[in-house]
Design a protein around this motif. Structure first.
Motif, PDB file in Angstrom:
ATOM      1  N   TRP A 257       0.949  -1.021   0.090  1.00  0.00           N
ATOM      2  CA  TRP A 257       0.272   0.446   0.255  1.00  0.00           C
ATOM      3  C   TRP A 257       1.025   1.662   0.466  1.00  0.00           C
ATOM      4  N   ASP A 258       0.776   2.390  -0.951  1.00  0.00           N
ATOM      5  CA  ASP A 258       1.659   3.075  -0.905  1.00  0.00           C
ATOM      6  C   ASP A 258       0.463   4.254  -1.142  1.00  0.00           C
ATOM      7  N   LEU A 259       0.769   5.433   0.466  1.00  0.00           N
ATOM      8  CA  LEU A 259      -0.049   6.432   1.019  1.00  0.00           C
ATOM      9  C   LEU A 259      -0.250   7.481   0.056  1.00  0.00           C
ATOM     10  N   ALA A 260       1.163   7.722  -0.947  1.00  0.00           N
ATOM     11  CA  ALA A 260       1.437   8.783  -1.922  1.00  0.00           C
ATOM     12  C   ALA A 260       0.062   8.156  -2.977  1.00  0.00           C
ATOM     13  N   ASP A 261      -0.167   7.511  -3.289  1.00  0.00           N
ATOM     14  CA  ASP A 261      -0.297   7.311  -4.789  1.00  0.00           C
ATOM     15  C   ASP A 261      -0.624   5.609  -4.784  1.00  0.00           C
ATOM     16  N   ARG A 262      -2.092   5.720  -4.821  1.00  0.00           N
ATOM     17  CA  ARG A 262      -2.307   4.539  -4.272  1.00  0.00           C
ATOM     18  C   ARG A 262      -2.266   3.369  -5.785  1.00  0.00           C
ATOM     19  N   GLY A 263      -2.384   4.377  -7.148  1.00  0.00           N
ATOM     20  CA  GLY A 263      -2.328   3.575  -8.417  1.00  0.00           C
ATOM     21  C   GLY A 263      -0.980   3.147  -7.983  1.00  0.00           C
ATOM     22  N   ARG A 264      -0.005   3.155  -7.291  1.00  0.00           N
ATOM     23  CA  ARG A 264       1.724   2.730  -6.978  1.00  0.00           C
ATOM     24  C   ARG A 264       1.436   0.817  -6.286  1.00  0.00           C
ATOM     25  N   SER A 265       0.056   0.715  -5.764  1.00  0.00           N
ATOM     26  CA  SER A 265      -0.196   0.035  -4.739  1.00  0.00           C
ATOM     27  C   SER A 265      -0.226  -1.301  -5.156  1.00  0.00           C
ATOM     28  N   GLY A 266      -0.233  -2.301  -5.136  1.00  0.00           N
ATOM     29  CA  GLY A 266      -0.546  -3.286  -5.537  1.00  0.00           C
ATOM     30  C   GLY A 266      -0.725  -4.973  -4.863  1.00  0.00           C
ATOM     31  N   TRP A 267      -1.421  -6.092  -5.747  1.00  0.00           N
ATOM     32  CA  TRP A 267      -2.005  -6.959  -4.915  1.00  0.00           C
ATOM     33  C   TRP A 267      -2.150  -8.009  -5.374  1.00  0.00           C
ATOM     34  N   VAL A 268      -1.856  -9.360  -4.955  1.00  0.00           N
ATOM     35  CA  VAL A 268      -2.061 -10.517  -5.569  1.00  0.00           C
ATOM     36  C   VAL A 268      -2.167 -11.799  -4.807  1.00  0.00           C
ATOM     37  N   VAL A 269      -2.874 -13.002  -4.907  1.00  0.00           N
ATOM     38  CA  VAL A 269      -3.189 -14.268  -4.157  1.00  0.00           C
ATOM     39  C   VAL A 269      -2.819 -15.402  -4.973  1.00  0.00           C
ATOM     40  N   PRO A 270      -3.154 -16.582  -4.278  1.00  0.00           N
ATOM     41  CA  PRO A 270      -2.060 -18.020  -4.650  1.00  0.00           C
ATOM     42  C   PRO A 270      -2.517 -17.705  -5.823  1.00  0.00           C
ATOM     43  N   PHE A 271      -3.819 -18.247  -5.760  1.00  0.00           N
ATOM     44  CA  PHE A 271      -4.669 -18.718  -7.142  1.00  0.00           C
ATOM     45  C   PHE A 271      -5.405 -17.799  -8.093  1.00  0.00           C
ATOM     46  N   GLY A 272      -6.915 -17.340  -7.944  1.00  0.00           N
ATOM     47  CA  GLY A 272      -7.366 -16.425  -8.541  1.00  0.00           C
ATOM     48  C   GLY A 272      -8.609 -15.622  -8.136  1.00  0.00           C
ATOM     49  N   SER A 273      -8.780 -15.117  -9.003  1.00  0.00           N
ATOM     50  CA  SER A 273     -10.544 -14.019  -8.438  1.00  0.00           C
ATOM     51  C   SER A 273     -11.448 -15.427  -8.113  1.00  0.00           C
ATOM     52  N   SER A 274     -11.738 -15.789  -8.831  1.00  0.00           N
ATOM     53  CA  SER A 274     -12.679 -16.876  -9.316  1.00  0.00           C
ATOM     54  C   SER A 274     -12.596 -17.932  -8.204  1.00  0.00           C
ATOM     55  N   GLY A 275     -14.216 -18.688  -8.138  1.00  0.00           N
ATOM     56  CA  GLY A 275     -13.823 -20.080  -7.376  1.00  0.00           C
ATOM     57  C   GLY A 275     -14.281 -20.883  -8.636  1.00  0.00           C
ATOM     58  N   ASP A 276     -14.459 -20.853  -9.529  1.00  0.00           N
ATOM     59  CA  ASP A 276     -14.989 -21.429 -10.532  1.00  0.00           C
ATOM     60  C   ASP A 276     -13.413 -22.377 -11.555  1.00  0.00           C
ATOM     61  N   PRO A 277     -13.802 -23.132 -11.407  1.00  0.00           N
ATOM     62  CA  PRO A 277     -12.196 -24.155 -11.857  1.00  0.00           C
ATOM     63  C   PRO A 277     -12.471 -23.926 -13.883  1.00  0.00           C
ATOM     64  N   GLY A 278     -13.737 -23.225 -14.363  1.00  0.00           N
ATOM     65  CA  GLY A 278     -14.021 -23.328 -15.408  1.00  0.00           C
ATOM     66  C   GLY A 278     -13.060 -21.795 -16.167  1.00  0.00           C
ATOM     67  N   SER A 279     -13.366 -21.032 -15.406  1.00  0.00           N
ATOM     68  CA  SER A 279     -13.199 -19.834 -15.081  1.00  0.00           C
ATOM     69  C   SER A 279     -11.126 -19.028 -15.046  1.00  0.00           C
ATOM     70  N   PRO A 280     -11.207 -18.181 -16.566  1.00  0.00           N
ATOM     71  CA  PRO A 280      -9.799 -18.052 -17.272  1.00  0.00           C
ATOM     72  C   PRO A 280      -9.490 -17.268 -15.369  1.00  0.00           C
TER      73      PRO A 280
END
Length: 698
Positions: free
Chosen positions: A639-662
């Protein structure tokens, strides 16, 4: 539905609506669309109805859920909510119910279990509170007290310190760097929570925007808002487990009197009021479960004949936790958190936080950086931190009020890694200090090299140097061995202690550690621990002797002499046995991701990993048990307090729980390489959600 859903290239939902309630409803709807199977599983766990759908393997959980009163606690806490928070939770549930039938119809897991769009049940208004409670009821200290009770009983009090160490809760990292050391002049916060790695992941990335706030963060699917990690533009926050002790077990004495069951109290025997609940089990007979609540809390051990063969009957213990004492799961903090604009706002919001007790790093655009603890720790005799109290003894009662929580301004940098220093001293067991010390060293190196950037801060969590190696070096240096064992000894002494996936020496270290733990486990001094324990299988991970000894191997190595253990002999034997293994595979071929899918299905995520338990990259193994990583970073963020656009995030797998989702596994390559998904703040760079809205509310 009023509101708009847009997504970035990784399918991460960005939601905006004209008011708070419309936004909550939208979040509930999108959560159900993305994570229907996962949310239903958590709902069943809260209700104590998993075995009804999933079969006998889940019966132990359901018995515990009924006895600990998970759903009753959630309902009581919901009914005690202030009107605004209650309406907000209800709006979220309305959104879930709008989307759940269609989402259930698309879920292969639910379809395989016979759950369809027409048979899925609506959520109760209190279900989100129960889903939150499910995540944390076993996250804290009380199962460790069952272990310490066994140790004290079987080995004596001198063994408690040797075999008390961080248990099944995993580890997390969070770092805050003051603006005086960053390239922007404003603070940067970075970190990675470590928990059991599940597929779908335990956290979902989300953006929530309305006229009152615009917040990005990580949410538990099934729970409104963002609970642990968030960036609201003007203020950002992150947490680690403070390792505080806030759950107490009490030994209860029961007897059958002329008028039925009685429980011992300070002034004599009082009538108890047990009840019976029926747990239905798929493809098996239903099971009757005894439920009993004493003046301390619900009884969680000793009511049912679940002891292992050859063990004594389980003692009766009740559980006392702040959430149940006050009928408060801390949901009063969630809306104020979203509305926060400063560190002071976040701190005031977290005054309503209950459990788990967290160590919080928070910073805002004025440049202020704070470290504080959030949550409720009971004021009681210090003995209760170590071992169960006595239900009938007034000296073991909780005193009125809660223990004061430390808070301070940070002028330079702060490191939280489940260590005693950052946890405020409110617990009994902490993580070894290696991660915290290494993180502090890495931050100081970045500060000395020049201004800290968000990209640099995000790399902190990738470090693979294992501090525990330094504990072992003196013992390895003086070990007297020959031939292949001597070659291994020199190899370990020359090793740079980095647990990189391609390192064969990291694998050799794991072999030596495994054999050392096995030697400790087999030592006559620990033989009494091998007797079967009397508790339900659900508590097995906290009572598994090789796993617990594996967590405590450093203490046994350095202090085991108090039990008559000769550590030098153990080091010698372990070198000889490990050398005989002759396993030359790189560490990553053995240290592989073992993601937990609720149905035990193959997840397609069996990939090599770097790191190890107590590296900063804490892809945790169970020393002495196996090399697979069942725990690790379930998210990373900066989390960058000067510019939120320089922030980033990641999770181990993906945003969808559907095995068929890209977007089911598309973040896995980034997570493995240490990269982050850029945080998109420009709505015009996001694409409208193609998922159709439900035709009408249920």
């Amino acid at each position: 539905m009023t509101g708009e859903v847009r997504r970035d290239a990784y399918g991460i939902p960005h939601l905006r609506a004209p008011d708070v309630l419309a936004l909550a409803r939208l979040q509930g709807r999108v959560a159900a669309q993305d994570r229907a199977w996962q949310m239903e599983l958590e709902r069943w766990r809260m209700e104590g109805r998993t075995a009804e759908t999933l079969g006998p393997a889940w019966l132990g959980w359901d018995v515990f859920a009924r006895q600990v009163r998970l759903e009753a606690t959630a309902r009581a806490a919901f009914e005690a909510l202030d009107p605004a928070t209650r309406a907000w939770v209800e709006a979220y549930v309305e959104g879930v119910d709008e989307a759940l039938p269609a989402a259930a119809g698309r879920s292969p897991e639910l379809a395989g279990l016979g759950v369809t769009a027409s048979t899925v049940r609506p959520w109760a208004p209190w279900t989100p509170l129960g889903v939150f409670f499910v995540q944390h009821v076993l996250f804290a200290s009380f199962p460790g007290k069952l272990w310490r009770s066994l140790v004290a009983e079987r080995l004596g009090p001198d063994a408690l310190d040797l075999l008390s160490i961080e248990g099944a809760t995993g580890g997390s990292n969070a770092v805050g760097v003051a603006g005086r050391h960053t390239d922007s002049g404003l603070p940067v916060i970075a970190g990675d929570p470590h928990r059991t790695i599940e597929l779908p992941g335990v956290y979902a990335q989300v953006r929530l925007a309305c006229p009152d706030f615009d917040v990005v963060g990580l949410a538990f699917p099934g729970v409104p808002g963002v609970q642990h990690f968030g960036h609201a533009g003007e203020v950002a926050w992150a947490i680690t487990n403070a390792m505080a002790d806030y759950q107490d077990l009490y030994r209860e004495e029961l007897r059958t009197g002329p008028d039925g069951l009685q429980v011992r109290e300070a002034d004599g025997w009082r009538a108890a009021a047990p009840s019976t609940e029926t747990v239905r089990v798929r493809d098996a007979d239903p099971v009757e479960v005894t439920v009993l609540v004493t003046a301390r809390g619900p009884v969680v051990t000793g009511l049912d004949p679940s002891s292992a063969p050859g063990s004594d009957p389980a003692p009766v213990h009740s559980l006392r936790v702040p959430s149940q004492v006050g009928a408060d799961l801390g949901f009063g903090a969630l809306l104020p958190l979203l509305r926060s604009r400063s560190t002071e706002d976040v701190e005031r919001a977290l005054d309503a936080w209950v459990e788990p007790v967290n160590s919080v790093v928070v910073a805002d655009t004025t440049g202020r950086l704070r470290h504080l603890l959030a949550g409720r720790v009971p004021d009681r005799d210090a003995r209760l931190r170590r071992l169960p109290g006595r239900g009938w003894d007034p000296a073991d009662r909780w005193r009125p009020g809660w223990v004061a929580r430390p808070a301070r301004d940070v002028e330079d940098h702060v490191v939280n890694a489940n260590d005693r220093a950052s946890g405020g001293g409110l617990g009994e067991e902490y993580a070894p200090p290696h991660r915290a010390l290494r993180l502090d060293e890495l931050v100081r190196e970045q500060v000395a090299a020049g201004p800290v950037t968000p990209a640099g801060a995000s790399r902190l969590s990738l470090d693979t140097k294992l501090g525990a190696v330094e504990v072992a070096r003196p013992f390895l240096a003086r070990a007297q061995v020959a031939d292949a064992a001597e070659v291994l000894r020199r190899r370990l002494l020359d090793w740079d202690a980095r647990c990189d996936a391609g390192s064969p020496t990291a694998g050799a270290w794991a072999d030596w550690r495994h054999e050392l733990v096995a030697w400790f486990v087999a030592h006559p001094a620990l033989a009494p621990l091998q007797q079967p324990h009397p508790h339900a299988a659900l508590f097995g991970p906290w009572l598994h002797v090789p796993a617990r000894v594996g967590l405590a191997w450093e203490r046994l190595l350095t202090r085991g002499a108090v039990l008559g253990i000769d550590p030098d002999e153990g080091v010698r034997v372990a070198l000889e046995r490990a050398a005989a293994r002759a396993d030359a595979r790189p560490w990553g071929e053995r240290h592989r991701l073992a993601a937990d899918h609720g149905l035990g299905r193959s997840t397609g995520t069996d990939v090599p990993l770097a790191g190890d338990a107590n590296c900063v990259l804490a892809t945790s193994t169970a020393p002495g048990v196996g090399d697979s990583a069942v725990k690790g970073p379930v998210a990373r963020y900066v989390w960058d307090l000067a510019d939120r656009g320089r922030s980033g995030w990641v999770v181990p797998f993906g945003s969808s729980g559907d095995p068929g989702s890209p977007h089911h596994l598309d973040q896995l390559p980034l997570w493995l390489s240490g990269e982050l998904v850029p945080l998109v703040t420009d709505w015009d760079r996001l694409v409208p959600d193609p998922t159709p809205e439900p035709e009408e509310p249920r």
